[in-house]
Design a protein around this motif. Structure first.
Motif, short mmCIF file in Angstrom:
data_model
loop_
_atom_site.label_atom_id
_atom_site.label_comp_id
_atom_site.label_asym_id
_atom_site.label_seq_id
_atom_site.Cartn_x
_atom_site.Cartn_y
_atom_site.Cartn_z
N ILE A 1 0.84 -1.22 0.00
CA ILE A 1 0.00 0.00 0.00
C ILE A 1 0.87 1.26 0.00
N GLU A 45 2.28 1.72 -3.53
CA GLU A 45 1.31 2.05 -4.58
C GLU A 45 0.58 3.38 -4.37
N THR A 46 0.50 3.81 -3.12
CA THR A 46 -0.29 5.03 -2.87
C THR A 46 0.57 6.20 -2.38
N GLY A 47 1.75 5.90 -1.89
CA GLY A 47 2.59 6.97 -1.33
C GLY A 47 2.19 7.32 0.09
N ILE A 48 1.20 6.62 0.62
CA ILE A 48 0.76 6.89 2.00
C ILE A 48 1.75 6.21 2.97
N LYS A 62 0.48 6.10 8.71
CA LYS A 62 -0.88 6.55 8.40
C LYS A 62 -1.72 5.37 7.93
N ALA A 92 -10.67 -3.14 -0.61
CA ALA A 92 -9.90 -3.14 -1.86
C ALA A 92 -8.84 -2.05 -1.83
N ASN A 93 -9.22 -0.86 -1.37
CA ASN A 93 -8.24 0.23 -1.32
C ASN A 93 -7.14 -0.03 -0.31
N LEU A 94 -7.46 -0.79 0.72
CA LEU A 94 -6.44 -1.13 1.72
C LEU A 94 -5.63 -2.36 1.30
N ARG A 95 -5.85 -2.83 0.11
CA ARG A 95 -5.11 -3.99 -0.45
C ARG A 95 -5.34 -5.23 0.39
#
Lengths: 236, 122
Positions: free
Chosen positions: B11, B14-17, B21, B64-67
Motif C-alpha cells: 500500500i 502504490e499510494t505513497g501513504i 498513516k 480493496a483500497n487497503l489492499r
C-alpha cells in the motif's frame, strides 16, 4: 494546482484519495458523502474536478448527480468505482469524463489529474446564470429562468411550468433552489416554488392563502410558515 | 515478514501513504468491520437484502483500497450470496471473513509491537 472535490461515503477511501491528491500538489476542497452536500459545494467553490463514487448515501447516486452537474457546471467528473461495469463506462464516455478503479494507485490519480484539459478549452457546458439546463431523455434543454412561472414537486419529479409548455424532470425543489444564484424563485409551499416576477396577488380565502400568478390560471397554495416571506416580496 | 507487513509495503509503494498513516486506516477498518458485525448478522436473519448490499459494497471498497484482497474477495462472495438470496451461505462466508480480519489484526499488533519496541527478534 487543481481544485478537487471528493464525493465519497466511504470514509477510508475518501481520506486515502484526499492524501494522494494533496501529495501531488493539488487542493482538496472537501470530502462529502452525499449528492445534496456535493451540489452546495460545487455551487460555492466551482472545483476543476470531482472524484465521484457511484454508490452514495442518500437518495441520489453518483451517476445521476453527474448528469445533473454536467447540465449546469463546467467541471470534470471522474467516477471512482470498484468495478468498471458497462453502465459506468458508458456514462464516463457520455459525459466526457473518466473513471478509476479501486484499489486506485498514486499513478492512477496523477494520470487523471495530468490529463485534465485546461478549463478554457471546454465549451460544452458554458455556465450561464440566466439559463436553467434541464436534462430530458437524451438531450439538454436550455430554459431561461425568466420564462419559468412556477415549479411543482411530485415525489421524485418536478413539473416546470413556463408560459408555453410544461416539462417533467427528475429533480428536487431543494436542488433547484440551491442552483438559483439570482434568487429568482421563492418557495411558498413544500411542493411549490414560484418565480417572484410572476406573482400578481396574495389571496386570503377561508383562512388559507394562495398566490395568483400572471399568465397562469392556477392558484398556488402558500403554507403558513411561508406567508410572511411572500408578504415581504415587492410585487412588480 | 508476516502477511500484514507485505500488505503494508504494497500500500505504501502504490499510494505513497506512509506506513504509520496506513496503520491508522487498518485500525479504522478493523473497528468498523467489527462494529458492523451485529447489524450484518441481524440483517442476515431478517434477510434485509438492501442493507446488506449497501454495507457490503462499502466495506469491499475500503478493503480493496487497503489492499486486503482476502477480505475484499470474501465480501465479493457474500454480495453474490445475498443477490442469490442465499443468506445461510452468506453467514458462513461472513464468519470466515471475521476469522481472516482477526488474523490480520493479530499480525498488525505484532508488527506494531515490533516497531514500537524495536526488538531484535523482529
Amino acid at each position: 494546482m487543481k481544485k478537487v472535490l471528493i464525493v465519497e461515503d466511504d470514509f477510508i477511501s475518501g481520506n486515502m484519495l484526499k492524501e494522494m491528491v494533496e501529495s501531488l500538489g493539488h487542493k482538496v476542497i472537501d470530502i462529502v458523502p452525499n449528492a445534496e452536500k456535493a451540489l452546495i459545494l460545487v455551487k460555492n467553490t466551482e472545483p476543476d474536478l470531482v472524484f465521484m463514487d457511484i454508490n452514495l448515501s442518500g437518495e441520489m447516486n453518483g451517476l445521476y448527480l453527474t448528469e445533473l452537474l454536467s447540465g449546469y457546471y463546467n467541471i470534470y467528473v471522474v467516477f471512482v468505482t470498484i468495478h468498471a461495469a458497462p453502465k459506468t463506462i458508458a456514462y464516463a464516455k457520455r459525459f466526457g469524463s473518466g473513471y478509476i478503479i479501486k484499489p486506485f494507485t498514486l499513478s492512477d490519480i496523477e494520470t487523471t489529474l495530468n490529463q485534465l484539459p485546461d478549463k478554457k478549452l471546454m465549451v460544452q457546458y458554458e455556465k450561464n446564470k440566466d439559463v436553467m439546463h434541464i436534462k430530458v431523455d437524451n438531450s439538454i434543454l436550455f430554459i431561461n429562468y425568466i420564462d419559468i412561472i412556477f415549479i411543482e414537486s411530485q415525489a421524485h419529479y418536478m413539473i416546470i411550468h413556463t408560459k408555453d409548455k410544461e416539462y417533467t424532470v427528475r429533480n428536487s425543489l431543494k436542488n433547484i433552489l440551491s442552483l438559483d444564484e439570482n434568487d429568482i424563485f421563492v418557495q411558498v409551499h413544500r411542493s411549490f416554488v414560484v418565480n417572484q416576477e410572476y406573482i400578481e396577488e396574495l389571496i386570503n380565502e377561508n383562512y388559507s392563502y394562495y398566490i395568483k400568478l400572471k399568465h397562469c390560471d392556477v392558484k398556488i397554495p402558500v403554507s403558513n410558515k411561508n406567508i410572511q416571506k411572500v408578504k415581504n416580496i415587492k410585487i412588480k | 515478514m508476516n502477511d500484514f507487513e507485505k500488505i503494508l509495503i504494497k500500500i505504501s509503494n502504490e499510494t505513497g501513504i506512509s506506513k504509520k498513516k496506513a496503520i491508522v486506516y487498518y485500525e479504522l477498518f478493523y473497528n468498523s468491520y467489527i462494529q458492523a458485525q451485529d447489524m450484518i448478522r441481524k440483517s442476515l436473519l431478517e434477510e434485509d437484502k438492501t442493507y446488506l448490499l449497501k454495507t457490503l459494497h462499502q466495506l469491499r471498497g475500503s478493503a480493496a483500497n487497503l489492499r486486503l484482497e482476502s477480505i475484499s474477495g470474501m465480501i465479493s462472495l457474500m454480495e453474490k450470496d445475498v443477490k442469490e438470496l442465499n443468506f445461510i451461505k452468506c453467514k458462513e462466508n461472513f464468519d470466515a471473513s471475521i476469522n481472516i480480519i482477526n488474523e490480520i489484526k493479530k499480525q498488525m499488533d505484532e508488527y506494531k509491537d515490533c516497531n514500537n519496541e524495536k526488538s531484535v527478534d523482529c
